[in-house]
Design an enzyme around this catalytic site. Sequence first.
Site, PDB file in Angstrom:
ATOM      1  N   GLU A 307     -48.542  15.258   4.202  1.00  0.00           N
ATOM      2  CA  GLU A 307     -48.060  16.233   5.266  1.00  0.00           C
ATOM      3  C   GLU A 307     -48.228  15.909   6.418  1.00  0.00           C
ATOM      4  OE1 GLU A 307     -52.372  17.487   4.619  1.00  0.00           O
ATOM      5  OE2 GLU A 307     -50.848  17.135   3.087  1.00  0.00           O
ATOM      6  N   ASP A 349     -26.245  -8.678  30.270  1.00  0.00           N
ATOM      7  CA  ASP A 349     -25.408  -9.090  31.260  1.00  0.00           C
ATOM      8  C   ASP A 349     -26.045  -9.690  32.700  1.00  0.00           C
ATOM      9  OD1 ASP A 349     -23.140  -9.138  32.586  1.00  0.00           O
ATOM     10  OD2 ASP A 349     -23.154  -7.245  33.573  1.00  0.00           O
ATOM     11  N   ASP A 617     -24.980  -2.336  32.763  1.00  0.00           N
ATOM     12  CA  ASP A 617     -24.815  -1.471  33.846  1.00  0.00           C
ATOM     13  C   ASP A 617     -23.396  -1.121  33.897  1.00  0.00           C
ATOM     14  OD1 ASP A 617     -24.532  -3.435  35.264  1.00  0.00           O
ATOM     15  OD2 ASP A 617     -25.972  -2.799  36.785  1.00  0.00           O
ATOM     16  N   ASP A 621     -19.729  -2.919  29.631  1.00  0.00           N
ATOM     17  CA  ASP A 621     -20.778  -2.943  28.966  1.00  0.00           C
ATOM     18  C   ASP A 621     -21.087  -1.921  28.014  1.00  0.00           C
ATOM     19  OD1 ASP A 621     -21.761  -5.064  30.253  1.00  0.00           O
ATOM     20  OD2 ASP A 621     -22.773  -3.960  31.739  1.00  0.00           O
ATOM     21  N   ASN A 685     -56.377   7.544  -5.457  1.00  0.00           N
ATOM     22  CA  ASN A 685     -56.801   9.162  -6.131  1.00  0.00           C
ATOM     23  C   ASN A 685     -56.371   9.200  -7.467  1.00  0.00           C
ATOM     24  OD1 ASN A 685     -58.168   9.605  -3.799  1.00  0.00           O
ATOM     25  ND2 ASN A 685     -56.741  10.449  -2.625  1.00  0.00           N
ATOM     26  N   ASN A 710     -58.996  18.005   2.327  1.00  0.00           N
ATOM     27  CA  ASN A 710     -57.619  17.826   2.718  1.00  0.00           C
ATOM     28  C   ASN A 710     -57.505  18.014   4.101  1.00  0.00           C
ATOM     29  OD1 ASN A 710     -55.259  16.238   2.091  1.00  0.00           O
ATOM     30  ND2 ASN A 710     -53.995  18.152   2.257  1.00  0.00           N
ATOM     31  N   ASP A 714     -56.899  15.773   7.454  1.00  0.00           N
ATOM     32  CA  ASP A 714     -55.773  16.039   8.415  1.00  0.00           C
ATOM     33  C   ASP A 714     -56.401  16.191  10.024  1.00  0.00           C
ATOM     34  OD1 ASP A 714     -54.000  16.036   6.450  1.00  0.00           O
ATOM     35  OD2 ASP A 714     -53.615  18.254   6.315  1.00  0.00           O
TER      36      ASP A 714
END
Length: 875
Positions: A307, A349, A617, A621, A685, A710, A714
């Site tokens: 998660e 450019d 720019d 372009d 696991n 868990n 986290d």
Amino acid sequence: MKKNYTTNKITTRDKFKISDYAQLDNTVIIDHFKTRTEGLTSKEADSRLEEFGLNQISIGFRDTVWSRLFESIINPFSVILMVIAVITFITDVVISAQKDYFTFIIIILLVFVSSMISFIQSQSSSKAVAKLTNQIKNTSHVYRDGTLIEIPQDQVVPGDIVHLGAGDMLPADIRFIQTKDTFIAQSALTGESTPVEKFSHQLDDQNLSLTDLDNIGFMGSNMISGSARGVVIATGDSTYFGSMAGSLTGDRAKNSFERGVDDISRMLIRMMIIMVPIVFVINTLNKDDWGTSLVFAVSIAVGLTPEMLPVITNSTLAVGAQNMAKVKVIVRNTSAIQSFGEMDVLCTDKTGTLTEDKIIVERYMNLHGDDDKRVLRHAYLNSYFQTGMKNLIDFAVINRAKDYKFDSILNSYKVVDEIPFDFNRRRMSVVLEDKTGKRQLITKGAVEEMVSISSFVELDGIVHPLDDEKLAITKETYETYNRQGLRMIAVAQKNNIPDSNHFSINDESDMVLIGFMGFLDPPKKSATPAIKVLEEHQVRTVVLTGDSEGVAINVCKEVGIDTSIVYTGSDVEAMTDFELAIAVEECSLFAKLSPQQKTRVISAFQAEGHTVGFLGDGINDAPALRQADVGISVDTAVDIAKETADIVLLEKDLMVLERGVLEGRRTFGNIMKYIKMASSGNFGNIISIIVASLFLPFLPMLPVQLLTQNLLNDFAQIGMPFDNIDEEYLTEPKSWDTKSVGNFMRWLGPVSSIFDILCFLILWFVIGANTMDKAPLFQAGWFIFGTLSQILIMHMIRTTKTPFIKSMSSKELTMSTFIIATIAIIMVFSDLAIGLDMLPLQVSFIPWLVLLLIGYMLVVQLIKKFYLKRYKEWI
């Protein structure tokens, strides 16, 4: 005092449709909106802004507090957890004799924690970037109080008289009342790939479709060439674009990294879906308690659900955006940060990117190369009297002419008409009439295009037909100064022109070529070190310019770009895709390219597997910016370039590009740390839980314990988006490799399983937790080892070096892991363990725990060496 207005209220003055406005005469349309050709007054504009609201599309505003909150909560992993929470609520509360809310609360808490972390990071990033984003708002030119002024685009109101030039985006729906060679790109609205010419005449056909109305311009389209004036007939949500915004604001295509994250997400979910039934069946058969086995299997599903993946991904991208904002770089598309890190070719450019964009007139010469003020005077009249968007060359000419007091001759002329600049002709013309009634057409533009429309040349004050001899003289002068690095344009004129007030490109013929203007645009001081440092980070710089090869070669040599091979637009046009694929690998300078040719070169790089950035720019372009994997523009760019770009630089410092590249690689690295940790940890696991389920007479950990572990893990991972990255990791481009993730998972997963099983053996045989009565003790032992090993593996995976000694984590990651490790230790070695149905561990387990953790670290470090030797990479 600045007023605050809401977005467009979709208020209309009447029931007119857009097609109705197309059928009105120009005078009628002006009267209808109670305006005038010199525009609204400021008071009228304020009143209409109050009535109609800001000129914004509210439908497209997805980046709001509510939208960010929704995106933080609704993702595949949170949805899975919420489904599991519903199942748990039914089994533990609804149908259970002894109601237990604890597991349900823990799962909801997991969803809340991951969602809030993601939301807070998103909010923080959004606020930081918004402060700078306000500085790059597009503007529009409108007539107010009889004067042409520049205002923010969201201040445009119905009835405004708008002036448009090449490169401008249409700020609203407009009925044109004056046009001159006006070509507009409206493919985003209609799908038309070619520009559409617009006119100002009244239409009689009532059966035309909306997009076929050639005197109406739509918000969201942009001016390709020419000039125009128009009356604003609709703003904001009332525009055609506003009515289609829902369908036009579709999701963009995902890049390789996003696709890779999706792949690994699906893989982890598949692992979880396969694992849950297996664990449930094994425990049901071995322990003959399907209810407990089901809850345990559901808890395993929660433990295997990554998660935090969307949290880590979004937070890391948000941190990257904030870091870029600190150096005045606006990230308009956050995924572009990662694409920066993946970029291995930067196409750029030349003008305004590699050069200072401070053009000065160096020479004004006749066709022999001698100074000639008459050439400067003609160029000055052309630049001064054109009404379109003046470029840097125009300003340079005007400024130089002031040195000779040429502005004193302006009163002697009036403008009859003009033929605006466009990127196909690469020239522009004005038709002037002096006080005696004599007319003159003056044209300036790119040398080749000017020669092509000239039938005569002026040499030594005498006009001659342009034969091969005169053409050779002309070319020799041009090439001599072009090789010296001067940007050359040609100037031509003719007097024999028709007695008309309307001229077109057909009148640009049989011209008399009179001379050249030579300009200098020196390279930026930051260009050479920026190109060098990009090369050190294995990013190749390639110049794609519309300028001639002589000027481009000179600039490229000065900044350190290889010019041994140079291809021009005509060369590219003649190449097949196969030939161009070979050319892009060996050439670093492409000159005299059209916008379409720039796009084709970028596509050729991409077809060869390169991730391409483009820095530009100008109007020409925009297609290349759209094609590139990372479009980069600057704050002073034309509207369409800024709108197309993923990244906007508020300062024209090319060294910022290096920071962008490094930030992208840091972002990629921190996300990959979590992905490889989650994939290898989950794989390990699976093995450990299957072994435990087969051989233990009790559950290796209760559901509530799994969920608590868990939750702790986290919290420990919160600091990962802020982590440091080894300098060695930043030296080369980083791209997604699913095979690399699979290799890592297969190598590191079994290692964690081996130490889990060793932990089982120590708890069973040494500590004596080998009966049903001692199950809580066993569970406490695996709880603390699993939590601490997960924390340690973060530090082991995060670097190729020896952690804590040769490579230190960031203070944020160090703090988050240290705090959680401390909480977990206190929990299992005190009476707090009883609250989780565990028994407090004895001090005698500490040496074994330390030994297991040290052994785990040493083995991972040893595996790391073998892995690096074989695969030449780690994260």
